[in-house]
Design a protein around this motif. Structure first.
Motif, PDB file in Angstrom:
ATOM      1  N   GLY A  71       0.796  -1.215   0.000  1.00  0.00           N
ATOM      2  CA  GLY A  71       0.000   0.000   0.000  1.00  0.00           C
ATOM      3  C   GLY A  71       0.826   1.261   0.000  1.00  0.00           C
ATOM      4  N   ALA A  72       0.260   2.307   0.546  1.00  0.00           N
ATOM      5  CA  ALA A  72       0.801   3.653   0.409  1.00  0.00           C
ATOM      6  C   ALA A  72       2.028   3.951   1.264  1.00  0.00           C
ATOM      7  N   GLY A  73       2.252   3.209   2.336  1.00  0.00           N
ATOM      8  CA  GLY A  73       3.357   3.503   3.237  1.00  0.00           C
ATOM      9  C   GLY A  73       4.704   3.080   2.696  1.00  0.00           C
ATOM     10  N   VAL A  74       5.749   3.399   3.463  1.00  0.00           N
ATOM     11  CA  VAL A  74       7.116   3.098   3.053  1.00  0.00           C
ATOM     12  C   VAL A  74       7.737   2.136   4.066  1.00  0.00           C
ATOM     13  N   GLU A  75       8.277   1.026   3.571  1.00  0.00           N
ATOM     14  CA  GLU A  75       9.028   0.035   4.342  1.00  0.00           C
ATOM     15  C   GLU A  75       8.337  -0.410   5.622  1.00  0.00           C
ATOM     16  N   VAL A  76       8.778   0.081   6.771  1.00  0.00           N
ATOM     17  CA  VAL A  76       8.267  -0.361   8.072  1.00  0.00           C
ATOM     18  C   VAL A  76       6.795   0.022   8.211  1.00  0.00           C
ATOM     19  N   PHE A  77       5.990  -0.874   8.752  1.00  0.00           N
ATOM     20  CA  PHE A  77       4.571  -0.596   8.981  1.00  0.00           C
ATOM     21  C   PHE A  77       4.202  -1.086  10.365  1.00  0.00           C
ATOM     22  N   GLN A  78       3.197  -0.484  10.965  1.00  0.00           N
ATOM     23  CA  GLN A  78       2.698  -0.900  12.277  1.00  0.00           C
ATOM     24  C   GLN A  78       1.207  -0.611  12.340  1.00  0.00           C
ATOM     25  N   PRO A  79       0.407  -1.579  12.727  1.00  0.00           N
ATOM     26  CA  PRO A  79      -1.019  -1.330  12.892  1.00  0.00           C
ATOM     27  C   PRO A  79      -1.300  -0.543  14.180  1.00  0.00           C
ATOM     28  N   PHE A  80      -2.517  -0.070  14.322  1.00  0.00           N
ATOM     29  CA  PHE A  80      -2.984   0.615  15.519  1.00  0.00           C
ATOM     30  C   PHE A  80      -2.907  -0.335  16.715  1.00  0.00           C
ATOM     31  N   GLU A  81      -2.347   0.147  17.833  1.00  0.00           N
ATOM     32  CA  GLU A  81      -2.273  -0.665  19.047  1.00  0.00           C
ATOM     33  C   GLU A  81      -2.432   0.235  20.271  1.00  0.00           C
ATOM     34  N   VAL A  82      -3.354  -0.104  21.144  1.00  0.00           N
ATOM     35  CA  VAL A  82      -3.540   0.636  22.394  1.00  0.00           C
ATOM     36  C   VAL A  82      -2.346   0.341  23.295  1.00  0.00           C
ATOM     37  N   ARG A  83      -1.744   1.389  23.844  1.00  0.00           N
ATOM     38  CA  ARG A  83      -0.617   1.223  24.760  1.00  0.00           C
ATOM     39  C   ARG A  83      -1.039   1.448  26.207  1.00  0.00           C
ATOM     40  N   VAL A 115      -3.755   8.580  28.109  1.00  0.00           N
ATOM     41  CA  VAL A 115      -3.990   7.369  27.333  1.00  0.00           C
ATOM     42  C   VAL A 115      -3.080   7.476  26.115  1.00  0.00           C
ATOM     43  N   SER A 116      -2.760   6.333  25.501  1.00  0.00           N
ATOM     44  CA  SER A 116      -1.876   6.417  24.338  1.00  0.00           C
ATOM     45  C   SER A 116      -2.076   5.222  23.415  1.00  0.00           C
ATOM     46  N   PHE A 117      -1.640   5.425  22.180  1.00  0.00           N
ATOM     47  CA  PHE A 117      -1.662   4.351  21.195  1.00  0.00           C
ATOM     48  C   PHE A 117      -0.464   4.504  20.275  1.00  0.00           C
ATOM     49  N   THR A 118      -0.106   3.396  19.631  1.00  0.00           N
ATOM     50  CA  THR A 118       0.984   3.412  18.665  1.00  0.00           C
ATOM     51  C   THR A 118       0.437   3.042  17.293  1.00  0.00           C
ATOM     52  N   ILE A 119       1.120   3.526  16.284  1.00  0.00           N
ATOM     53  CA  ILE A 119       0.795   3.271  14.886  1.00  0.00           C
ATOM     54  C   ILE A 119       1.969   3.821  14.075  1.00  0.00           C
ATOM     55  N   ASP A 120       2.156   3.383  12.863  1.00  0.00           N
ATOM     56  CA  ASP A 120       3.213   3.954  12.030  1.00  0.00           C
ATOM     57  C   ASP A 120       2.647   5.098  11.205  1.00  0.00           C
ATOM     58  N   VAL A 121       3.368   6.219  11.197  1.00  0.00           N
ATOM     59  CA  VAL A 121       2.993   7.395  10.411  1.00  0.00           C
ATOM     60  C   VAL A 121       4.131   7.689   9.448  1.00  0.00           C
ATOM     61  N   ASP A 122       3.800   7.884   8.167  1.00  0.00           N
ATOM     62  CA  ASP A 122       4.787   8.234   7.137  1.00  0.00           C
ATOM     63  C   ASP A 122       4.385   9.540   6.477  1.00  0.00           C
ATOM     64  N   ASP A 123       5.385  10.262   5.971  1.00  0.00           N
ATOM     65  CA  ASP A 123       5.048  11.434   5.149  1.00  0.00           C
ATOM     66  C   ASP A 123       5.010  10.997   3.686  1.00  0.00           C
ATOM     67  N   THR A 124       4.409  11.815   2.854  1.00  0.00           N
ATOM     68  CA  THR A 124       4.311  11.485   1.425  1.00  0.00           C
ATOM     69  C   THR A 124       4.974  12.549   0.555  1.00  0.00           C
ATOM     70  N   LEU A 125       5.916  13.272   1.131  1.00  0.00           N
ATOM     71  CA  LEU A 125       6.627  14.315   0.392  1.00  0.00           C
ATOM     72  C   LEU A 125       7.709  13.707  -0.496  1.00  0.00           C
ATOM     73  N   GLY A 131      13.343  11.612   5.646  1.00  0.00           N
ATOM     74  CA  GLY A 131      12.941  10.495   4.794  1.00  0.00           C
ATOM     75  C   GLY A 131      11.485  10.163   5.086  1.00  0.00           C
ATOM     76  N   ASN A 132      10.855   9.405   4.215  1.00  0.00           N
ATOM     77  CA  ASN A 132       9.416   9.145   4.345  1.00  0.00           C
ATOM     78  C   ASN A 132       9.031   8.277   5.535  1.00  0.00           C
ATOM     79  N   ILE A 133       9.955   7.449   6.034  1.00  0.00           N
ATOM     80  CA  ILE A 133       9.564   6.545   7.116  1.00  0.00           C
ATOM     81  C   ILE A 133       9.642   7.181   8.502  1.00  0.00           C
ATOM     82  N   ARG A 134      10.261   8.358   8.606  1.00  0.00           N
ATOM     83  CA  ARG A 134      10.323   9.076   9.886  1.00  0.00           C
ATOM     84  C   ARG A 134       9.686  10.443   9.711  1.00  0.00           C
TER      85      ARG A 134
END
Length: 172
Positions: A71-83, A115-125, A131-134
């Motif tokens: 899909g649209a992201g770059v390399e590393v991916f992470q789904p939504f997870e409640v922390r 409260v917190s959650f984790t997920i991977d966020v990429d830029d699309t520039l 870089g796009n993965i950070r």
């Protein structure tokens, strides 16, 4: 000399203490491999039945959620997870890869708790700072978040260039 202002100041402080304001501070933390969003109740009151809408579409970095290997992201991916905390996605069981919005339902946040959650966020520039993965704080700037408490009209804020947003809510 007698100070006549003292009773007025004391009365103003007592009156102001009767109206506690509720604020939610939202912080985006870039981290590998999982990025984190932390929502902190900075008030002195319990907040219940919150609906939170996060919209990255107007961010400087044109950010997206990268939740699958394709899909649209770059390399590393992470789904939504409640922390931390009692929160869940409002609309579905998962965030779709490439989405720029998500909605949360939070049962409650105690005063001065988070409260917190984790997920991977990429830029699309095409040219990005890290870089796009950070994602840098300046790339999340202008992303928006709104918080609806117990069905009341939502209050909104935008992220600054340090990855922070402060949502000012009505009084407790």
């Amino acid at each position: 000399m007698f100070n006549v202002r003292l009773p007025i100041v004391a009365s103003a402080l007592i009156f102001a203490g009767q109206f506690a304001y509720a604020n939610v501070e939202v912080i985006f933390v870039e981290s590998a491999p999982k990025d984190r969003f932390v929502l902190t109740n900075t008030s002195q009151c319990l907040l219940k039945n919150l609906t939170v809408n996060l919209d990255l579409s107007s961010s400087v970095g044109k950010l997206i959620f990268d939740t699958t290997s394709t899909g649209a992201g770059v390399e590393v991916f992470q789904p939504f997870e409640v922390r931390k905390g009692n929160l869940k996605l409002a609309s579905s069981e998962k965030v779709k890869d490439g989405d720029s919005t998500l909605s949360l339902v939070i049962e409650s946040i105690a005063a001065n708790d988070s409260v917190s959650f984790t997920i991977d966020v990429d830029d699309t520039l095409t040219q990005s700072e890290l870089g796009n993965i950070r994602v840098s704080g300046s790339e999340i700037k202008n992303a928006s978040i709104d918080v609806n408490v117990q069905g009341q009209q939502a209050s909104a804020a935008t992220f600054n260039n340090k990855g922070k947003a402060l949502v000012s809510l009505s009084s407790c």
